[in-house]
Design an enzyme around this catalytic site. Structure first.
Site, short mmCIF file in Angstrom:
data_model
loop_
_atom_site.label_atom_id
_atom_site.label_comp_id
_atom_site.label_asym_id
_atom_site.label_seq_id
_atom_site.Cartn_x
_atom_site.Cartn_y
_atom_site.Cartn_z
N HIS A 1 -15.62 29.32 -15.39
CA HIS A 1 -15.65 29.18 -13.93
C HIS A 1 -16.65 30.15 -13.31
O HIS A 1 -17.46 29.78 -12.45
CB HIS A 1 -14.26 29.45 -13.35
CG HIS A 1 -13.30 28.32 -13.53
ND1 HIS A 1 -12.53 28.16 -14.66
CD2 HIS A 1 -13.00 27.26 -12.74
CE1 HIS A 1 -11.79 27.07 -14.53
NE2 HIS A 1 -12.05 26.51 -13.39
N HIS B 1 -10.50 15.64 -13.18
CA HIS B 1 -11.12 16.07 -11.92
C HIS B 1 -12.41 16.85 -12.13
O HIS B 1 -12.73 17.29 -13.23
CB HIS B 1 -10.13 16.88 -11.07
CG HIS B 1 -9.82 18.24 -11.61
ND1 HIS B 1 -8.85 18.46 -12.55
CD2 HIS B 1 -10.35 19.46 -11.34
CE1 HIS B 1 -8.78 19.74 -12.84
NE2 HIS B 1 -9.70 20.38 -12.12
N HIS C 1 -15.82 26.07 -5.85
CA HIS C 1 -14.45 26.31 -6.36
C HIS C 1 -14.27 27.78 -6.71
O HIS C 1 -13.17 28.31 -6.62
CB HIS C 1 -14.21 25.42 -7.58
CG HIS C 1 -12.87 25.60 -8.23
ND1 HIS C 1 -11.71 25.73 -7.52
CD2 HIS C 1 -12.51 25.67 -9.54
CE1 HIS C 1 -10.69 25.87 -8.36
NE2 HIS C 1 -11.14 25.85 -9.59
N TRP D 1 0.83 -1.19 0.00
CA TRP D 1 0.00 0.00 0.00
C TRP D 1 0.86 1.24 0.00
O TRP D 1 2.05 1.19 0.31
CB TRP D 1 -1.04 -0.01 1.14
CG TRP D 1 -0.54 -0.19 2.54
CD1 TRP D 1 0.75 -0.33 2.96
CD2 TRP D 1 -1.34 -0.28 3.71
NE1 TRP D 1 0.81 -0.48 4.31
CE2 TRP D 1 -0.47 -0.46 4.81
CE3 TRP D 1 -2.71 -0.22 3.95
CZ2 TRP D 1 -0.93 -0.58 6.12
CZ3 TRP D 1 -3.15 -0.34 5.25
CH2 TRP D 1 -2.28 -0.52 6.32
N HIS E 1 -7.68 19.62 -7.49
CA HIS E 1 -7.84 19.82 -8.94
C HIS E 1 -6.65 19.20 -9.67
O HIS E 1 -5.87 19.88 -10.32
CB HIS E 1 -8.03 21.31 -9.25
CG HIS E 1 -9.24 21.86 -8.56
ND1 HIS E 1 -10.42 22.12 -9.23
CD2 HIS E 1 -9.48 22.11 -7.26
CE1 HIS E 1 -11.32 22.55 -8.35
NE2 HIS E 1 -10.77 22.55 -7.15
N ASP F 1 -15.00 19.96 -10.81
CA ASP F 1 -15.07 21.27 -10.16
C ASP F 1 -16.46 21.46 -9.57
O ASP F 1 -17.46 21.38 -10.29
CB ASP F 1 -14.86 22.40 -11.18
CG ASP F 1 -13.39 22.67 -11.48
OD1 ASP F 1 -12.53 21.88 -11.05
OD2 ASP F 1 -13.12 23.66 -12.18
MN MN Z 1 -10.49 22.45 -11.51
#
Ligand code: MN
Length: 258
Positions: free
Chosen positions: A207, A73, A79, A61, A69, A75
């Site tokens: 965004h 990924h 964010h 492990w 991010h 958002d």
């Molecule tokens: Mn992002």
């Protein structure tokens, strides 16, 4: 047979194909670089704890760490400052209903190849809809640029004046959000905004406008060339990080076979 029995049988038999839209998490995968006056995100890091040795004779492990991010990924609305007060706007509180949604794939790979700063506008989306049908409310819009096929340097495409990669302007995002009420916008590049999106009006329109409206983003997707313009279903379930602004995740799409 019930709908879900049919679905299960179709996946097992392979008549529904599962397409992986995810990059491998690797310390060498590029991360977003911000101007030097801002805090920087860390790349994916990994360290071995044990591997069938004196540190742990029967087990393997590792510890890993990364920015929220990193790699392929998700958002979440929180964010961005515009989404900071959106109810249930962090990855742990988002309604999981939004994690399973149909997708429209808008192929602008030719345009992105010809112009790294290609800007997706409302008129492009309307032209796409004339050919492929309206974008259904609640679906993902995935912006195909074939950017995922670039090497790490060409992927960020950093020049003296910043990154150069394709992305939408405010007209495109407003159309998706206000007219089509999409669940979110997904891209192959490192951000939902163009590399030069900081110079757009408003700055970083994807965004700013998506997250202000409670919509989601997906970044660093791949294999969008394996999806039809309409008809795929995307499963994108971020990690349940407390108050998380986003998270790396495995994104898959269900596609009907031939
Ligand atoms: Mn992002």
């Amino acid at each position: 047979m019930s709908l879900l029995q049919q679905l299960g049988d179709a996946v097992i038999s392979g008549s529904l194909k599962v397409v992986d839209l995810t990059h491998t998490l690797d310390p060498d995968f590029p991360v977003l670089v911000l101007p030097p006056e801002f805090g920087q995100c860390q790349p994916f890091r990994i360290e071995e704890v044990s591997r069938y040795d004196e540190r742990g004779p029967a087990w393997y492990w590792r510890n890993f760490s990364c920015n929220e991010h990193t790699g392929t990924h998700f958002d979440a609305p929180v964010h961005w400052v515009t989404g900071k007060d959106v109810p249930n706007g962090s990855v742990d509180t988002i309604d999981p209903n939004g994690f399973v949604r149909p997708a429209c794939v808008l192929d602008f790979s030719k345009e992105a190849l010809a112009d790294a700063d290609f800007v997706l506008k409302e008129e492009h989306i309307k032209a796409w809809e004339k050919e492929h049908g309206d974008i259904p409310a609640g679906s993902w819009v995935l912006f195909r640029t074939d950017w995922s096929q670039r090497g790490p340097t060409e992927y960020l495409n950093l020049k003296e004046d910043g990154a150069h990669s394709p992305g939408p302007d405010a007209s495109a995002i407003r159309y998706m959000v206000e007219t089509r009420d999409v669940v979110g916008f997904g891209v192959e590049t490192i951000g939902t905004d163009a590399g030069q999106g900081g110079h757009f009006d408003p700055p970083y329109p994807a965004h700013s406008l998506l997250h202000g409206a409670g919509k989601y983003g997906l970044q660093c997707l791949r294999n969008l060339d394996q999806l039809p313009p309409q008809g795929a279903v995307v499963i994108a379930t971020p990690l349940k990080i407390k108050a998380g602004s986003g998270s790396p995740l495995r994104v898959v799409a269900l596609v009907e076979g031939k």
